[in-house]
Design an enzyme around this catalytic site. Structure first.
Site, PDB file in Angstrom:
ATOM      1  N   CYS A  61       6.688  -6.309  15.517  1.00 35.39           N
ATOM      2  CA  CYS A  61       6.331  -5.351  16.561  1.00 35.39           C
ATOM      3  C   CYS A  61       4.878  -5.637  16.953  1.00 35.39           C
ATOM      4  CB  CYS A  61       6.521  -3.929  16.045  1.00 35.39           C
ATOM      5  SG  CYS A  61       8.216  -3.654  15.491  1.00 35.39           S
ATOM      6  N   SER A  93      11.780   4.457  15.366  1.00 34.61           N
ATOM      7  CA  SER A  93      10.604   4.014  16.120  1.00 34.61           C
ATOM      8  C   SER A  93      11.048   3.591  17.510  1.00 34.61           C
ATOM      9  CB  SER A  93       9.953   2.840  15.396  1.00 34.61           C
ATOM     10  OG  SER A  93       9.465   3.268  14.153  1.00 34.61           O
ATOM     11  N   LEU A  94      10.971   4.521  18.451  1.00 28.93           N
ATOM     12  CA  LEU A  94      11.493   4.237  19.792  1.00 28.93           C
ATOM     13  C   LEU A  94      10.435   3.541  20.654  1.00 28.93           C
ATOM     14  CD1 LEU A  94      14.002   4.564  21.542  1.00 28.93           C
ATOM     15  CD2 LEU A  94      13.142   6.803  22.254  1.00 28.93           C
ATOM     16  N   GLU A 137       0.825  -1.185   0.000  1.00 26.79           N
ATOM     17  CA  GLU A 137       0.000   0.000   0.000  1.00 26.79           C
ATOM     18  C   GLU A 137       0.867   1.245   0.000  1.00 26.79           C
ATOM     19  OE1 GLU A 137      -4.102  -1.616   1.896  1.00 26.79           O
ATOM     20  OE2 GLU A 137      -2.432  -1.356   3.242  1.00 26.79           O
ATOM     21  N   CYS A 184       1.826  -3.515  15.612  1.00 27.95           N
ATOM     22  CA  CYS A 184       1.788  -3.166  14.183  1.00 27.95           C
ATOM     23  C   CYS A 184       1.095  -4.240  13.374  1.00 27.95           C
ATOM     24  CB  CYS A 184       3.224  -2.973  13.683  1.00 27.95           C
ATOM     25  SG  CYS A 184       3.286  -2.700  11.899  1.00 27.95           S
ATOM     26  N   CYS A 224      -1.034   4.995  10.136  1.00 20.98           N
ATOM     27  CA  CYS A 224       0.167   4.260  10.526  1.00 20.98           C
ATOM     28  C   CYS A 224      -0.178   2.911  11.112  1.00 20.98           C
ATOM     29  CB  CYS A 224       0.894   4.985  11.647  1.00 20.98           C
ATOM     30  SG  CYS A 224       1.742   6.407  11.138  1.00 20.98           S
ATOM     31  N   CYS A 272       6.780  -7.965   6.586  1.00 26.70           N
ATOM     32  CA  CYS A 272       7.933  -7.519   7.387  1.00 26.70           C
ATOM     33  C   CYS A 272       8.460  -8.715   8.165  1.00 26.70           C
ATOM     34  CB  CYS A 272       7.484  -6.417   8.356  1.00 26.70           C
ATOM     35  SG  CYS A 272       8.846  -5.621   9.236  1.00 26.70           S
TER      36      CYS A 272
HETATM   37  N1  SAH Z   1       9.346  -0.489   9.741  1.00 22.33           N
HETATM   38  C1  SAH Z   1       9.597   0.869   9.930  1.00 22.33           C
HETATM   39  C2  SAH Z   1       8.733   1.778   9.078  1.00 22.33           C
HETATM   40  C3  SAH Z   1       7.275   1.411   8.915  1.00 22.33           C
HETATM   41  S1  SAH Z   1       6.219   1.612  10.292  1.00 22.33           S
HETATM   42  C4  SAH Z   1       9.478   1.240  11.401  1.00 22.33           C
HETATM   43  O1  SAH Z   1       9.052   0.414  12.170  1.00 22.33           O
HETATM   44  O2  SAH Z   1       9.888   2.346  11.752  1.00 22.33           O
HETATM   45  C5  SAH Z   1       5.942   3.382  10.391  1.00 22.33           C
HETATM   46  C6  SAH Z   1       5.609   3.860  11.802  1.00 22.33           C
HETATM   47  O3  SAH Z   1       4.281   3.453  12.187  1.00 22.33           O
HETATM   48  C7  SAH Z   1       6.538   3.305  12.860  1.00 22.33           C
HETATM   49  O4  SAH Z   1       6.935   4.286  13.784  1.00 22.33           O
HETATM   50  C8  SAH Z   1       5.685   2.283  13.527  1.00 22.33           C
HETATM   51  O5  SAH Z   1       6.158   1.975  14.808  1.00 22.33           O
HETATM   52  C9  SAH Z   1       4.343   2.961  13.517  1.00 22.33           C
HETATM   53  N2  SAH Z   1       3.213   2.049  13.756  1.00 22.33           N
HETATM   54  C10 SAH Z   1       3.135   0.746  13.493  1.00 22.33           C
HETATM   55  N3  SAH Z   1       1.945   0.239  13.867  1.00 22.33           N
HETATM   56  C11 SAH Z   1       1.240   1.265  14.385  1.00 22.33           C
HETATM   57  C12 SAH Z   1      -0.096   1.388  14.912  1.00 22.33           C
HETATM   58  N4  SAH Z   1      -0.917   0.365  14.959  1.00 22.33           N
HETATM   59  N5  SAH Z   1      -0.497   2.602  15.343  1.00 22.33           N
HETATM   60  C13 SAH Z   1       0.323   3.683  15.246  1.00 22.33           C
HETATM   61  N6  SAH Z   1       1.589   3.611  14.740  1.00 22.33           N
HETATM   62  C14 SAH Z   1       2.046   2.428  14.319  1.00 22.33           C
HETATM   63 FE1  SF4 Z   2       7.856  -4.025  10.667  1.00 20.95          FE
HETATM   64 FE2  SF4 Z   2       7.903  -1.386  11.285  1.00 20.95          FE
HETATM   65 FE3  SF4 Z   2       5.678  -2.843  11.643  1.00 20.95          FE
HETATM   66 FE4  SF4 Z   2       7.776  -3.226  13.240  1.00 20.95          FE
HETATM   67  S1  SF4 Z   2       6.556  -1.343  13.058  1.00 20.95           S
HETATM   68  S2  SF4 Z   2       6.535  -4.850  12.274  1.00 20.95           S
HETATM   69  S3  SF4 Z   2       9.459  -2.947  11.803  1.00 20.95           S
HETATM   70  S4  SF4 Z   2       6.661  -2.413   9.686  1.00 20.95           S
END
Ligand code: SAH
Ligand code: SF4
Length: 408
Positions: free
Chosen positions: A152, A263-264, A128, A155, A383, A148
């Site tokens: 996480c 992404s902390l 997407e 996510c 996100c 991926c």
């Molecule tokens: N893999 C990379 C980039 C893609 S995710 C990463 O993890 O940084 C982009 C951002 O969306 C990241 O900061 C991730 O932690 C955040 N994210 C993932 N799932 C989310 C959710 N359900 N709600 C809000 N932010 C989320």
């Molecule tokens: Fe992958 Fe980023 Fe999602 Fe973590 S937050 S599962 S690294 S896409």
């Protein structure tokens, strides 16, 4: 190579239906030139018989047609001889990644489901790509992988296995496709006057996948996007988000040079191990050292720390104070992201009052702390809601998610 020869080479027959071979996968008959790097383009021209001494100039001409004018056919490339245009069309295409579906949110956000050529399992792959218009900019959120490898726990993409890496062409191709779809190519009539305002002005690599686990393709694809004689989106307007692949952060600084987002999401290793399991390999201290050493940091060029707000998990005011202590000395801004729920997710988004108090502490410590307004929630474009590809949500799951997004 002729088309017939190409087809013979790339068709894979793995079964029979009524005595006819079942073609589970047919690779593109001819490769697309869209999104490949300049050296790859020069090499492709060589394969098509363009003499070496002409290649540099031809690359420059084709580059202009592709990335300034948005040409969709070789016929449009009127600065090339007719003979060369025919030769190019015999060998290559200008195909973009294919749009399988488009959704437009009530807030103007657009989400494209992009279909990519499949593998031997016969299924095409989908990622997407999301366009977010704002008053002063238009941001395109692009994907780097189908699925991926990381999991996480908050996510949605993380619940999907890695299907494959995107190629450089598919990464830059998302920008080309967005410009096509938004009619965002240079308007010749207006050219030469004021600098044009482009709809796609910023890129964030925050779609599906972990970009630093697809390093070369991301580097080459973003190189095409940033090229000043082409798509020309400056590296200061390109942000790469990583979950913390420490060894590749320095490499990204040296070889890609985009803005860095990390992404902390937690201030202790104990909690981050749960939320971002990659932390077990690269703990917070190592991650922050890599951020401190990221080249070119200054007050005008800061690292963005992303922090997803999870109710009762990482959103206490003590967490906020620990966060500012932790990143002390790093030119940074903190992006607070309200958690976007998805079906089966085990977290809740923090209350708005709590997000505001958290943000205030961060702000008072001297950090910009914008709360990312969720965009396109009604079309599941926010996100962490992105998930498509080979595993699709059932209609029931989609309805449940939409209901959730609209009610909170
Ligand atoms: N893999 C990379 C980039 C893609 S995710 C990463 O993890 O940084 C982009 C951002 O969306 C990241 O900061 C991730 O932690 C955040 N994210 C993932 N799932 C989310 C959710 N359900 N709600 C809000 N932010 C989320
Ligand atoms: Fe992958 Fe980023 Fe999602 Fe973590 S937050 S599962 S690294 S896409």
């Amino acid at each position: 190579m002729t088309i017939a020869a190409n087809q013979a080479k790339t068709s894979v027959s793995v079964g029979f239906i009524e005595k006819r071979p079942l073609q589970l996968y047919v690779a593109p008959e001819k490769p697309s030139l869209v999104g490949i790097s300049r050296p790859a383009l020069a090499e492709a021209l060589g394969r098509a018989g363009v003499p070496e001494r002409q290649r540099r100039m031809r690359v420059q001409q084709i580059w202009h047609w592709l990335y300034v004018r948005g040409a969709k056919s070789f016929d449009e490339m009127t600065t090339l001889s007719k003979e060369l245009r025919v030769c190019l069309a015999d060998h290559f295409t200008l195909a973009r990644p294919e749009i399988a579906a488009e959704q437009i949110s009530v807030d103007g956000t657009r989400k494209w489901l992009i279909r990519l050529p499949g593998e031997l399992d016969g299924r095409s792959h989908e990622v997407e790509c999301v366009y977010i218009p704002e008053a002063d900019r238009g941001t395109l959120c692009i994907s780097s992988q189908v699925g991926c490898t990381l999991n996480c726990t908050f996510c949605h993409t993380g619940t999907q296995r890695l299907v494959r890496n995107l190629t450089a062409g598919e990464i830059a191709g998302q920008v080309v496709l967005a410009r096509d779809r938004l009619s965002d190519w240079r308007n010749e009539a207006a050219a030469g006057n004021e600098p044009e305002k482009r709809l796609v002005s910023n890129i964030v690599m925050m779609g599906m996948g972990e970009p630093l686990y697809n390093f070369e393709a991301v580097r080459d694809g973003l190189g095409v996007v940033a090229d000043g004689d082409g798509l020309s989106i400056s590296k200061r307007r390109i942000t790469l988000s990583t979950s913390g692949v420490v060894p590749n952060i320095a490499r990204a600084g040296a070889e890609i040079g985009a803005m860095l987002a990390v992404s902390l999401h937690a201030v202790t290793d104990e909690l981050r191990n749960q939320l971002v399991p990659l932390n077990r390999k690269y703990p917070i201290a190592e991650l922050l050292t890599a951020c401190r050493n990221y080249p070119g940091l200054s007050n005008a060029r800061r690292v963005t720390f992303e922090y997803v707000m999870l109710k009762g998990i990482n959103d206490s005011l003590a967490d906020a104070r620990a966060l500012v202590r932790l990143i002390k000395g790093i030119p940074a801004k903190i992006n607070l992201i309200p958690f976007n729920p998805w079906p089966g997710s085990k977290y809740e988004c923090s209350d708005w009052a709590q997000i505001e108090k958290f943000s205030e502490i961060v702000f008072d410590a001297g950090y910009a702390s914008p709360v990312r307004t969720p965009r396109g929630r009604d079309i599941l474009a926010a996100c962490g809601q992105l998930k498509s590809a080979s595993e699709k949500l059932s209609a029931r799951e989609r309805l449940a998610l939409r209901a959730m997004a609209l009610t909170d």
